[in-house]
Motif scaffolding. Structure first.
Motif, PDB file in Angstrom:
ATOM      1  N   GLY A  73     -10.635  -8.230   3.285  1.00  0.00           N
ATOM      2  CA  GLY A  73     -11.963  -8.005   3.138  1.00  0.00           C
ATOM      3  C   GLY A  73     -11.956  -6.563   2.291  1.00  0.00           C
ATOM      4  N   MET A  74     -10.787  -6.205   1.947  1.00  0.00           N
ATOM      5  CA  MET A  74     -10.957  -5.145   0.966  1.00  0.00           C
ATOM      6  C   MET A  74     -11.513  -5.412  -0.195  1.00  0.00           C
ATOM      7  N   PHE A  75     -11.584  -6.628  -0.641  1.00  0.00           N
ATOM      8  CA  PHE A  75     -11.996  -7.271  -1.924  1.00  0.00           C
ATOM      9  C   PHE A  75     -13.546  -7.578  -1.511  1.00  0.00           C
ATOM     10  N   LYS A  76     -14.310  -7.275  -2.632  1.00  0.00           N
ATOM     11  CA  LYS A  76     -15.780  -7.547  -2.239  1.00  0.00           C
ATOM     12  C   LYS A  76     -15.987  -9.106  -2.034  1.00  0.00           C
ATOM     13  N   ILE A 126      -0.895 -12.022   9.886  1.00  0.00           N
ATOM     14  CA  ILE A 126      -2.096 -11.606  10.497  1.00  0.00           C
ATOM     15  C   ILE A 126      -2.083  -9.981  10.561  1.00  0.00           C
ATOM     16  N   ASP A 127      -3.274  -9.607   9.496  1.00  0.00           N
ATOM     17  CA  ASP A 127      -3.109  -8.286   9.219  1.00  0.00           C
ATOM     18  C   ASP A 127      -4.164  -7.319   9.714  1.00  0.00           C
ATOM     19  N   THR A 128      -3.984  -6.862  10.806  1.00  0.00           N
ATOM     20  CA  THR A 128      -4.900  -5.987  11.763  1.00  0.00           C
ATOM     21  C   THR A 128      -4.012  -4.884  12.636  1.00  0.00           C
ATOM     22  N   ILE A 166       2.976 -11.004  12.668  1.00  0.00           N
ATOM     23  CA  ILE A 166       2.157  -9.991  12.986  1.00  0.00           C
ATOM     24  C   ILE A 166       2.263  -9.120  12.165  1.00  0.00           C
ATOM     25  N   ASN A 167       1.094  -8.593  11.423  1.00  0.00           N
ATOM     26  CA  ASN A 167       1.172  -7.444  10.447  1.00  0.00           C
ATOM     27  C   ASN A 167       0.143  -6.390  10.895  1.00  0.00           C
ATOM     28  N   SER A 168       0.436  -5.208  11.641  1.00  0.00           N
ATOM     29  CA  SER A 168       1.664  -4.988  12.007  1.00  0.00           C
ATOM     30  C   SER A 168       1.732  -4.026  13.100  1.00  0.00           C
ATOM     31  N   ILE A 225      10.907  -4.646   8.567  1.00  0.00           N
ATOM     32  CA  ILE A 225      10.697  -3.092   8.548  1.00  0.00           C
ATOM     33  C   ILE A 225      10.044  -2.897   7.185  1.00  0.00           C
ATOM     34  N   ASP A 226       8.800  -2.435   7.350  1.00  0.00           N
ATOM     35  CA  ASP A 226       7.795  -1.834   6.268  1.00  0.00           C
ATOM     36  C   ASP A 226       8.212  -0.358   6.038  1.00  0.00           C
ATOM     37  N   ALA A 227       8.536   0.004   5.086  1.00  0.00           N
ATOM     38  CA  ALA A 227       9.052   1.635   4.862  1.00  0.00           C
ATOM     39  C   ALA A 227       7.906   2.243   4.343  1.00  0.00           C
ATOM     40  N   SER A 271       1.354  -3.497  -3.704  1.00  0.00           N
ATOM     41  CA  SER A 271       0.180  -3.051  -4.508  1.00  0.00           C
ATOM     42  C   SER A 271      -0.117  -1.557  -4.107  1.00  0.00           C
ATOM     43  N   ASN A 272       0.232  -1.291  -2.947  1.00  0.00           N
ATOM     44  CA  ASN A 272      -0.331   0.215  -2.505  1.00  0.00           C
ATOM     45  C   ASN A 272       0.296   1.296  -3.724  1.00  0.00           C
ATOM     46  N   VAL A 273       1.386   1.009  -4.411  1.00  0.00           N
ATOM     47  CA  VAL A 273       2.226   1.769  -4.941  1.00  0.00           C
ATOM     48  C   VAL A 273       1.240   2.302  -6.297  1.00  0.00           C
ATOM     49  N   SER A 274       0.281   1.362  -6.689  1.00  0.00           N
ATOM     50  CA  SER A 274      -0.432   1.606  -7.884  1.00  0.00           C
ATOM     51  C   SER A 274      -1.739   1.913  -7.762  1.00  0.00           C
ATOM     52  N   GLN A 275      -2.152   1.896  -6.521  1.00  0.00           N
ATOM     53  CA  GLN A 275      -3.605   2.161  -6.280  1.00  0.00           C
ATOM     54  C   GLN A 275      -4.202   3.319  -6.734  1.00  0.00           C
ATOM     55  N   GLY A 276      -5.107   3.274  -7.579  1.00  0.00           N
ATOM     56  CA  GLY A 276      -5.801   4.469  -8.357  1.00  0.00           C
ATOM     57  C   GLY A 276      -5.029   4.815  -9.470  1.00  0.00           C
ATOM     58  N   GLN A 297      -2.314   1.884 -14.629  1.00  0.00           N
ATOM     59  CA  GLN A 297      -1.334   1.041 -15.095  1.00  0.00           C
ATOM     60  C   GLN A 297      -0.799   0.189 -14.096  1.00  0.00           C
ATOM     61  N   ARG A 298      -1.774  -0.495 -13.266  1.00  0.00           N
ATOM     62  CA  ARG A 298      -1.385  -1.187 -12.087  1.00  0.00           C
ATOM     63  C   ARG A 298      -0.227  -2.236 -12.230  1.00  0.00           C
ATOM     64  N   GLU A 299      -0.516  -3.023 -13.149  1.00  0.00           N
ATOM     65  CA  GLU A 299       0.545  -4.400 -13.237  1.00  0.00           C
ATOM     66  C   GLU A 299       1.836  -3.828 -13.499  1.00  0.00           C
ATOM     67  N   ALA A 346       7.577  -9.274   0.407  1.00  0.00           N
ATOM     68  CA  ALA A 346       6.394  -8.295  -0.281  1.00  0.00           C
ATOM     69  C   ALA A 346       5.160  -9.169  -0.118  1.00  0.00           C
ATOM     70  N   ILE A 347       4.006  -8.169   0.364  1.00  0.00           N
ATOM     71  CA  ILE A 347       2.770  -8.696   0.041  1.00  0.00           C
ATOM     72  C   ILE A 347       2.342  -8.369  -1.234  1.00  0.00           C
ATOM     73  N   VAL A 348       2.153  -9.284  -2.181  1.00  0.00           N
ATOM     74  CA  VAL A 348       1.795  -9.115  -3.632  1.00  0.00           C
ATOM     75  C   VAL A 348       0.729  -9.822  -4.138  1.00  0.00           C
TER      76      VAL A 348
HETATM   77  N1  THG Z   1       2.208  -2.973   4.367  1.00  0.00           N
HETATM   78  C1  THG Z   1       1.626  -4.162   5.180  1.00  0.00           C
HETATM   79  N2  THG Z   1       0.524  -4.542   5.227  1.00  0.00           N
HETATM   80  C2  THG Z   1      -0.437  -4.322   4.333  1.00  0.00           C
HETATM   81  C3  THG Z   1       0.076  -3.140   3.324  1.00  0.00           C
HETATM   82  C4  THG Z   1       1.258  -2.430   3.516  1.00  0.00           C
HETATM   83  N3  THG Z   1      -1.504  -4.842   4.078  1.00  0.00           N
HETATM   84  C5  THG Z   1      -2.504  -4.337   3.090  1.00  0.00           C
HETATM   85  C6  THG Z   1      -1.898  -3.761   2.002  1.00  0.00           C
HETATM   86  N4  THG Z   1      -1.056  -2.750   2.660  1.00  0.00           N
HETATM   87  C7  THG Z   1      -1.180  -4.760   1.028  1.00  0.00           C
HETATM   88  N5  THG Z   1      -2.466  -5.405   0.332  1.00  0.00           N
HETATM   89  C8  THG Z   1      -3.179  -4.881  -0.560  1.00  0.00           C
HETATM   90  C9  THG Z   1      -4.301  -5.736  -1.109  1.00  0.00           C
HETATM   91  C10 THG Z   1      -5.051  -5.127  -2.126  1.00  0.00           C
HETATM   92  C11 THG Z   1      -4.721  -3.984  -2.726  1.00  0.00           C
HETATM   93  C12 THG Z   1      -3.645  -3.329  -2.141  1.00  0.00           C
HETATM   94  C13 THG Z   1      -2.720  -3.686  -1.269  1.00  0.00           C
HETATM   95  C14 THG Z   1      -5.359  -3.203  -3.744  1.00  0.00           C
HETATM   96  N6  THG Z   1      -6.824  -3.557  -3.719  1.00  0.00           N
HETATM   97  C15 THG Z   1      -7.662  -3.159  -4.596  1.00  0.00           C
HETATM   98  C16 THG Z   1      -7.849  -1.725  -4.738  1.00  0.00           C
HETATM   99  O1  THG Z   1      -7.764  -1.091  -3.817  1.00  0.00           O
HETATM  100  O2  THG Z   1      -8.079  -0.994  -5.862  1.00  0.00           O
HETATM  101  C17 THG Z   1      -8.977  -3.835  -4.532  1.00  0.00           C
HETATM  102  C18 THG Z   1      -9.966  -3.927  -5.721  1.00  0.00           C
HETATM  103  C19 THG Z   1     -11.123  -4.818  -5.545  1.00  0.00           C
HETATM  104  O3  THG Z   1     -11.928  -4.395  -4.690  1.00  0.00           O
HETATM  105  O4  THG Z   1     -11.268  -5.548  -6.135  1.00  0.00           O
HETATM  106  O5  THG Z   1      -4.916  -2.642  -4.776  1.00  0.00           O
HETATM  107  O6  THG Z   1       1.584  -1.629   2.971  1.00  0.00           O
HETATM  108  N7  THG Z   1       2.652  -4.456   6.225  1.00  0.00           N
END
Ligand code: THG
Length: 265
Positions: A10-13, A74-76, A95-97, A159-161, A198-203, A206-208, A226-228
Motif C-alpha cells: 500500500g506504499m504504492f499509490k 504477510i507484511d505487518t 510472517i513478515n515480521s 534473519i533480516d539485518a 529497495s530500502n537501500v536506495s530510497q530517496g 540512482q535507485r536501480e 530478498a524482497i525486491v
Molecule cells: N524488511 C522486511 N520487510 C520489508 C522491508 C524490510 N517490507 C517493506 C520494505 N522493507 C520492502 N519493500 C519495499 C517496497 C517498496 C519500496 C521499498 C521497499 C520503495 N517504494 C517507493 C519509495 O518509497 O520510493 C514507492 C514509490 C511509489 O510510491 O511509487 O522504494 O526491510 N522484512
C-alpha cells in the motif's frame, strides 16, 4: 536466491487505491506479473493508509489467492492483522515480521509454528536498530534461541539485518553485510537471511544501480532471500548471474534462460 516480489504494498499509490476501492484487477495483475518475472513469493502489505487493516489484509490475501497458490509474505507489525492474513493465505506462508525483543518473539515464533509458516525476525529491538554488526548479531542470536526453544526449524527462520537508505546512513550497508556473514555462524544448521533490498536506495537518484549492486554484494556474503522489485529485469539478471558465480547453478551458455525455467513456480 529466494526472490520475494515487493510490489503489492500500500506504499504504492496504485495499490493503496485498489485496496480502498476493493478493485481486484490491479492486485491480481501485479501478482501475475511478478510471478512471471521470477518471484517465488509475494510480499503483501496493506500500507500505512489502510483504514481497517484487518479487513484490508483479508481482502488483499483472498484477492491474490484467486489467481495463485504461491507463498505469501504477510507484511505487518500487528499480530491480529498477521493472524488474519495467515488464516486467509494458508500454510507455507511467511510472517513478515517480528522484532527481536522477547515479547515480540514470544508472540510470533509460536504463531509461525501453529500456522506452519516461516518467520522473518528483524534485528531491531526496544532500543531500535543497532549501530553496528555486533548489535545485529546479538538480536539475531535471541531469535535463534527462541526458534530452538519453541520448535521452529532453522530453515524457517529468516534473519533480516535491516538495511537503511545509503543517503541517510552510509556505514549501514557495510554493517549489514558483516551481520549476514556472522548470522551464518550462529547455529548449525544456520538460519536463513533476508533483506528488504529497495530500502537501500530510497530517496537516492540512482535507485536501480544501487539496488543491483548491493544485491550482488549481499548475495556474495550469503544472503538467501530478498524482497525486491522483480519487475526490474536487469536486477534479476544480476541476481541469476551472481548465483552462477557462487556456484549455486550449473553453467550453461543460456544460463539466464535455464535459471528462469528451473525457478518458475
Ligand atoms: N524488511 C522486511 N520487510 C520489508 C522491508 C524490510 N517490507 C517493506 C520494505 N522493507 C520492502 N519493500 C519495499 C517496497 C517498496 C519500496 C521499498 C521497499 C520503495 N517504494 C517507493 C519509495 O518509497 O520510493 C514507492 C514509490 C511509489 O510510491 O511509487 O522504494 O526491510 N522484512
Amino acid at each position: 536466491m529466494y526472490a520475494i516480489g515487493e510490489r503489492i504494498n500500500g506504499m504504492f499509490k496504485s495499490v493503496a487505491a485498489a485496496i480502498k476501492e476493493k478493485n481486484p484487477e490491479p492486485i491480481q495483475d501485479l501478482a501475475r506479473e511478478q510471478l512471471k518475472a521470477g518471484a517465488q513469493a509475494l510480499d503483501v502489505n496493506v500500507g500505512p493508509a489502510a483504514e481497517d487493516a484487518l479487513a484490508a489484509m483479508e481482502w488483499l490475501v483472498k484477492t491474490i489467492r484467486e489467481v495463485t497458490e504461491a507463498p505469501l509474505v504477510i507484511d505487518t507489525t500487528k499480530p491480529e492483522v498477521m493472524r488474519r492474513g495467515l488464516e486467509a493465505a494458508g500454510s507455507g506462508s511467511v510472517i513478515n515480521s517480528s522484532k527481536g525483543q522477547q515479547e515480540q518473539l514470544d508472540i510470533f515464533v509460536p504463531m509461525a509454528v501453529e500456522h506452519e509458516a516461516s518467520l522473518i525476525a528483524l534485528t531491531i529491538d526496544e532500543n531500535g536498530i543497532p549501530r553496528d554488526a555486533n548489535g545485529r548479531g546479538e538480536i539475531a542470536l535471541r531469535a535463534v534461541a527462541a526458534a530452538m526453544e519453541k520448535g521452529l526449524p532453522m530453515d524457517r527462520l529468516m534473519i533480516d539485518a535491516v538495511i537503511l537508505p545509503v543517503n541517510v546512513t552510509q556505514p549501514t550497508p557495510g554493517h549489514v553485510l558483516e551481520a549476514i556473514r556472522n548470522v551464518k555462524l550462529l547455529s548449525d544448521p544456520p538460519p536463513k537471511t533476508v533483506l528488504g533490498l529497495s530500502n537501500v536506495s530510497q530517496g537516492t537518484r540512482q535507485r536501480e544501480l544501487i539496488n543491483r549492486t548491493y544485491l550482488v554484494m549481499a548475495l556474495a556474503v550469503g544472503l538467501d532471500a530478498a524482497i525486491v522489485d522483480v519487475l526490474d529485469t536487469e536486477l534479476m539478471d544480476e541476481m541469476i548471474t551472481a548465483e552462477l558465480l557462487m556456484n549455486r547453478a550449473v553453467y550453461a551458455d543460456d544460463f539466464l534462460k535455464a535459471y528462469r525455467a528451473s525457478a518458475a513456480p
